[in-house]
Write a protein that holds these residues in place. Sequence first.
Motif, PDB file in Angstrom:
ATOM      1  N   PRO A  82       0.821  -1.221   0.000  1.00 25.57           N
ATOM      2  CA  PRO A  82       0.000   0.000   0.000  1.00 25.57           C
ATOM      3  C   PRO A  82       0.855   1.273   0.000  1.00 25.57           C
ATOM      4  CG  PRO A  82      -0.842  -1.544   1.619  1.00 25.57           C
ATOM      5  CD  PRO A  82       0.405  -2.152   1.071  1.00 25.57           C
ATOM      6  N   ALA A  83       1.931   1.261   0.795  1.00 28.64           N
ATOM      7  CA  ALA A  83       2.726   2.475   0.956  1.00 28.64           C
ATOM      8  C   ALA A  83       3.441   2.870  -0.333  1.00 28.64           C
ATOM      9  CB  ALA A  83       3.736   2.283   2.076  1.00 28.64           C
ATOM     10  N   ILE A  87      -0.881   6.107  -2.763  1.00 27.36           N
ATOM     11  CA  ILE A  87      -2.257   6.354  -2.335  1.00 27.36           C
ATOM     12  C   ILE A  87      -2.268   6.774  -0.863  1.00 27.36           C
ATOM     13  CG2 ILE A  87      -3.327   4.743  -3.945  1.00 27.36           C
ATOM     14  CD1 ILE A  87      -3.260   3.468  -0.552  1.00 27.36           C
ATOM     15  N   LEU A  96      -7.294   6.504  13.618  1.00 26.93           N
ATOM     16  CA  LEU A  96      -6.144   7.268  14.122  1.00 26.93           C
ATOM     17  C   LEU A  96      -5.441   6.416  15.165  1.00 26.93           C
ATOM     18  CD1 LEU A  96      -7.896  10.709  14.550  1.00 26.93           C
ATOM     19  CD2 LEU A  96      -6.429   9.977  12.682  1.00 26.93           C
ATOM     20  N   TYR A  97      -4.139   6.670  15.363  1.00 30.48           N
ATOM     21  CA  TYR A  97      -3.405   5.932  16.386  1.00 30.48           C
ATOM     22  C   TYR A  97      -3.740   6.572  17.736  1.00 30.48           C
ATOM     23  CZ  TYR A  97      -0.974   4.972  12.031  1.00 30.48           C
ATOM     24  OH  TYR A  97      -0.698   4.654  10.742  1.00 30.48           O
ATOM     25  N   HIS A  99      -2.757   6.323  20.744  1.00 30.31           N
ATOM     26  CA  HIS A  99      -1.730   6.647  21.731  1.00 30.31           C
ATOM     27  C   HIS A  99      -0.805   7.757  21.259  1.00 30.31           C
ATOM     28  CE1 HIS A  99      -0.259   3.789  18.852  1.00 30.31           C
ATOM     29  NE2 HIS A  99       0.975   4.034  19.183  1.00 30.31           N
ATOM     30  N   MET A 100      -1.043   8.280  20.056  1.00 31.72           N
ATOM     31  CA  MET A 100      -0.180   9.348  19.550  1.00 31.72           C
ATOM     32  C   MET A 100      -0.973  10.650  19.492  1.00 31.72           C
ATOM     33  SD  MET A 100       1.692   7.601  16.313  1.00 31.72           S
ATOM     34  CE  MET A 100       2.257   5.914  16.306  1.00 31.72           C
ATOM     35  N   ASN A 105       0.387  11.529  14.834  1.00 28.65           N
ATOM     36  CA  ASN A 105      -0.430  10.815  13.863  1.00 28.65           C
ATOM     37  C   ASN A 105      -0.109  11.261  12.445  1.00 28.65           C
ATOM     38  OD1 ASN A 105      -2.828   8.876  14.389  1.00 28.65           O
ATOM     39  ND2 ASN A 105      -2.726  10.150  16.220  1.00 28.65           N
ATOM     40  N   PHE A 108       3.577  10.217  11.393  1.00 26.00           N
ATOM     41  CA  PHE A 108       3.998   8.813  11.455  1.00 26.00           C
ATOM     42  C   PHE A 108       4.480   8.267  10.099  1.00 26.00           C
ATOM     43  CE2 PHE A 108       2.961   4.175  11.710  1.00 26.00           C
ATOM     44  CZ  PHE A 108       3.885   3.858  12.692  1.00 26.00           C
ATOM     45  N   GLY A 109       3.670   8.481   9.075  1.00 24.49           N
ATOM     46  CA  GLY A 109       4.027   7.979   7.739  1.00 24.49           C
ATOM     47  C   GLY A 109       5.317   8.602   7.233  1.00 24.49           C
ATOM     48  N   GLU A 111       7.739   9.813   9.089  1.00 29.75           N
ATOM     49  CA  GLU A 111       8.859   9.278   9.881  1.00 29.75           C
ATOM     50  C   GLU A 111       9.323   7.950   9.311  1.00 29.75           C
ATOM     51  OE1 GLU A 111       8.161   8.852  14.117  1.00 29.75           O
ATOM     52  OE2 GLU A 111       7.328  10.889  14.104  1.00 29.75           O
ATOM     53  N   ILE A 112       8.358   7.103   8.970  1.00 25.32           N
ATOM     54  CA  ILE A 112       8.714   5.794   8.422  1.00 25.32           C
ATOM     55  C   ILE A 112       9.461   5.966   7.105  1.00 25.32           C
ATOM     56  CG2 ILE A 112       7.736   3.682   7.445  1.00 25.32           C
ATOM     57  CD1 ILE A 112       5.588   3.871   9.586  1.00 25.32           C
ATOM     58  N   ARG A 156      -3.854  13.289   7.759  1.00 24.30           N
ATOM     59  CA  ARG A 156      -2.852  12.234   7.665  1.00 24.30           C
ATOM     60  C   ARG A 156      -2.713  11.774   6.219  1.00 24.30           C
ATOM     61  NH1 ARG A 156      -3.782   6.998  11.287  1.00 24.30           N
ATOM     62  NH2 ARG A 156      -5.516   6.782   9.865  1.00 24.30           N
ATOM     63  N   ARG A 160       0.890  12.713   3.209  1.00 28.90           N
ATOM     64  CA  ARG A 160       1.583  11.703   2.394  1.00 28.90           C
ATOM     65  C   ARG A 160       1.777  12.182   0.957  1.00 28.90           C
ATOM     66  NH1 ARG A 160       2.276   6.824   3.416  1.00 28.90           N
ATOM     67  NH2 ARG A 160       1.743   6.116   1.344  1.00 28.90           N
TER      68      ARG A 160
ATOM     69  N   ILE B 178      -6.879   0.272  12.146  1.00 32.31           N
ATOM     70  CA  ILE B 178      -5.674   0.951  12.628  1.00 32.31           C
ATOM     71  C   ILE B 178      -4.442   0.312  11.995  1.00 32.31           C
ATOM     72  CG2 ILE B 178      -4.231   1.300  14.689  1.00 32.31           C
ATOM     73  CD1 ILE B 178      -6.665   2.013  16.208  1.00 32.31           C
ATOM     74  N   ARG B 183      -0.296   0.247   7.636  1.00 30.35           N
ATOM     75  CA  ARG B 183       0.250  -0.328   6.400  1.00 30.35           C
ATOM     76  C   ARG B 183       0.283   0.707   5.292  1.00 30.35           C
ATOM     77  NH1 ARG B 183      -2.803  -5.597   4.811  1.00 30.35           N
ATOM     78  NH2 ARG B 183      -1.388  -5.530   3.042  1.00 30.35           N
ATOM     79  N   VAL B 184      -0.782   1.506   5.200  1.00 30.18           N
ATOM     80  CA  VAL B 184      -0.804   2.578   4.193  1.00 30.18           C
ATOM     81  C   VAL B 184       0.314   3.578   4.493  1.00 30.18           C
ATOM     82  CG1 VAL B 184      -2.149   4.516   3.298  1.00 30.18           C
ATOM     83  CG2 VAL B 184      -3.254   2.317   3.661  1.00 30.18           C
ATOM     84  N   ASP B 185       0.588   3.791   5.786  1.00 35.57           N
ATOM     85  CA  ASP B 185       1.669   4.696   6.174  1.00 35.57           C
ATOM     86  C   ASP B 185       3.048   4.091   5.919  1.00 35.57           C
ATOM     87  OD1 ASP B 185       0.530   7.074   6.873  1.00 35.57           O
ATOM     88  OD2 ASP B 185       0.184   6.541   8.964  1.00 35.57           O
ATOM     89  N   GLY B 186       3.094   2.822   5.537  1.00 41.03           N
ATOM     90  CA  GLY B 186       4.360   2.221   5.147  1.00 41.03           C
ATOM     91  C   GLY B 186       5.057   1.429   6.237  1.00 41.03           C
ATOM     92  N   LEU B 191       7.590  -3.234  12.690  1.00 41.39           N
ATOM     93  CA  LEU B 191       7.510  -1.829  13.101  1.00 41.39           C
ATOM     94  C   LEU B 191       6.103  -1.510  13.583  1.00 41.39           C
ATOM     95  CD1 LEU B 191       9.292   0.905  12.842  1.00 41.39           C
ATOM     96  CD2 LEU B 191       7.618   1.433  11.104  1.00 41.39           C
ATOM     97  N   ARG B 195       5.429  -0.046  17.170  1.00 38.22           N
ATOM     98  CA  ARG B 195       5.048   1.363  17.333  1.00 38.22           C
ATOM     99  C   ARG B 195       3.541   1.575  17.459  1.00 38.22           C
ATOM    100  NH1 ARG B 195       8.203   5.631  14.912  1.00 38.22           N
ATOM    101  NH2 ARG B 195       6.513   6.851  15.810  1.00 38.22           N
ATOM    102  N   LEU B 200      -1.057  -0.174  22.172  1.00 41.68           N
ATOM    103  CA  LEU B 200      -2.503  -0.358  22.297  1.00 41.68           C
ATOM    104  C   LEU B 200      -2.860  -1.603  23.105  1.00 41.68           C
ATOM    105  CD1 LEU B 200      -3.637   0.664  18.709  1.00 41.68           C
ATOM    106  CD2 LEU B 200      -3.583   2.028  20.775  1.00 41.68           C
TER     107      LEU B 200
END
Lengths: 371, 287
Positions: A82-83, A87, A96-97, A99-100, A105, A108-109, A111-112, A156, A160, B178, B183-186, B191, B195, B200
Amino acid sequence: MSAQHSQAPDKATIELKGVRKSFGSVDVIHDLDLKIAGGEFIVFVGPSGCGKSTLLRMIAGLEEVTDGDILIAGRDVTDLDPAKRGIAMVFQSYALYPHMSVRENLAFGLEIARTSAAEIKRQVEAAAEILKIGPLLDRRPGQLSGGQRQRVAIGRAIVRKPLVFLFDEPLSNLDAELRVSMRVEIARLHRELGNTMIYVTHDQTEAMTLADRIVVLRDGRIEQVGSPREVYENPANLFVAGFIGSPRMNIIDGICLAANRLSIAGTEIELDRPLPAAPQEAIKLGIRPEHWLITDKQADALPAQVEFAEYLGSTQYVHCRLANGELVTIEQRGGTDAKPGERLWLNCHQAALKIFSMSGEARRRVPAPIE
Amino acid sequence: MSNRKAATARRRLFAVTRYHAIGLFISLLFIAPIAWSALVSFKPSSEAARPPLPPWPVEGFSTQSYENLAKYGVGIWTYAGNSLTVAAATVVVTVIISLLAGYGFSRFNFPLKNLLFVLIISTVMIPFQSILTPLFLILTKLGLQNTLPGIVLIYVTLHLPFSIFMMRNAFDAVPKEIEDAARVDGASVLLMLRRVMLPLVLPGVATVAIFAFLASWNEFLAALILLTDQKKYTLPVMMAAVRSGQFGSIDWGAVQSGVMLMMAPCLALFLLLQGYYIRGLTAGAVK
């Protein structure tokens, strides 16, 4: 809006070639072809279980493709993560995450992807500015309202800098009022960013107001692709006719008597134009609620009995039963209030009358090609 | 009017007093044995051996019992070190394995998944005393009998079914979307686990950790049977030796100071993680 977003090479086309998806022996998407132009806003609509979300997830790369190819910006992405597809996706539950913070949030993408801290900061702030979530950056998702969370989810996606935005029923968890304002926001976003967007919904208003083109799906097959006006005014078949429009189109049985004579519920009606049907052929007629006319008794009018009426302020929906027992809905603007049990005479705008074969295909024009 | 107000105030005062009095009484019931142990542990040895009333030291506070305990056998620190090593290793290994297994059972589909899960859970129903002999033989074959890693392996095996069940439920409670978003975020699987998912399911991890720690810290029978070398004894085994006394005389002060010593880490850990622990146990109870 920041310059970086408008400069993005964002007019990506999407092409689905013979795409198929099966879960075990059950096919959920059947050999589907679709071309989406760069910068287009496409809405997938259909009843639940029609495969619209699955199709979106296949384009996102979250669901494996059983067969066929998916091309984004001319590049075959069928087997890519996907990444790596260019898209970004906005989910129904925001996803949303928890805990962030909002800032984390959004970042995050990036950073990765090992983006530099300065660049992350710049992009997060740019996205926050577009969505007006600047003051929320240090809060956690749990401290935000539904609308704010959805903005963050969209933010978010924006950071990207994707070629394509994918929305999976993003507004269905919001209340009615917020849904309208977020809908306007999404339309504005599309205008400003100009990216190709695919939007899945079962809400017709969202589909009609947002879409450049609507893709109507049923049981994993495309029933019709066209502009909102096309699918509303010239539905390709009974399914689309019944699905698009609220209240739904009235579908009633009729028999073609001669080239321009028709029998509906035991009443013969003279038409001002020839029917696309053979004499004595049974057909289905589609009449939208707003195309009925309540008249004084006339030779060509259908007798009907009022079952009940719904008063909506500007309009009134009158639910009537025809002589053969079929229930029809009439949209009435002004005039006297219909009372249950009252007898009415109905006529319709003949130009708006839709003719379908008994198997369901529209008779007036051939279905629009999938393009 | 003012009479009615005063009556209401009196009623409220009475209700509050009654509420707190009952609460205080129940708390005292729970605290009493711990307080008693603590007080006895600070009596001089001679006084600790006498009939226990009054429970508090009358001949002055003394740390003699603790000193006696410290000198017991090869020294208390060896035993405490053994216990701590075993408990910490059990916690770490149990958490790592149950985290991965719970994630697998929650998220992946594979043939016979449910059967395998039921099989793992069903091992809880086997009384572990009944398999001690085969476990002893297996450990001997592996050359792990009378070693701390051997006892850690046993403890991990015993705690895994509950821990995997706990972690699977914890992962089940995290929405799939989530993960999709990550996964979309890569994010790669590892990881994402570290992370996104780990924070959670932290309440679940805390619950697993507390259970594994308490159970392995307090476990007696397996340690008694599998550890033969006195230098490798854990605290419960040492405590049994203290309790059985030397030459017929039992140092009750040392026994009580041992109780205090064994209780301290358990209390500290529980107080530290209790917020997570309660959330872990009630996860999924309400939306």
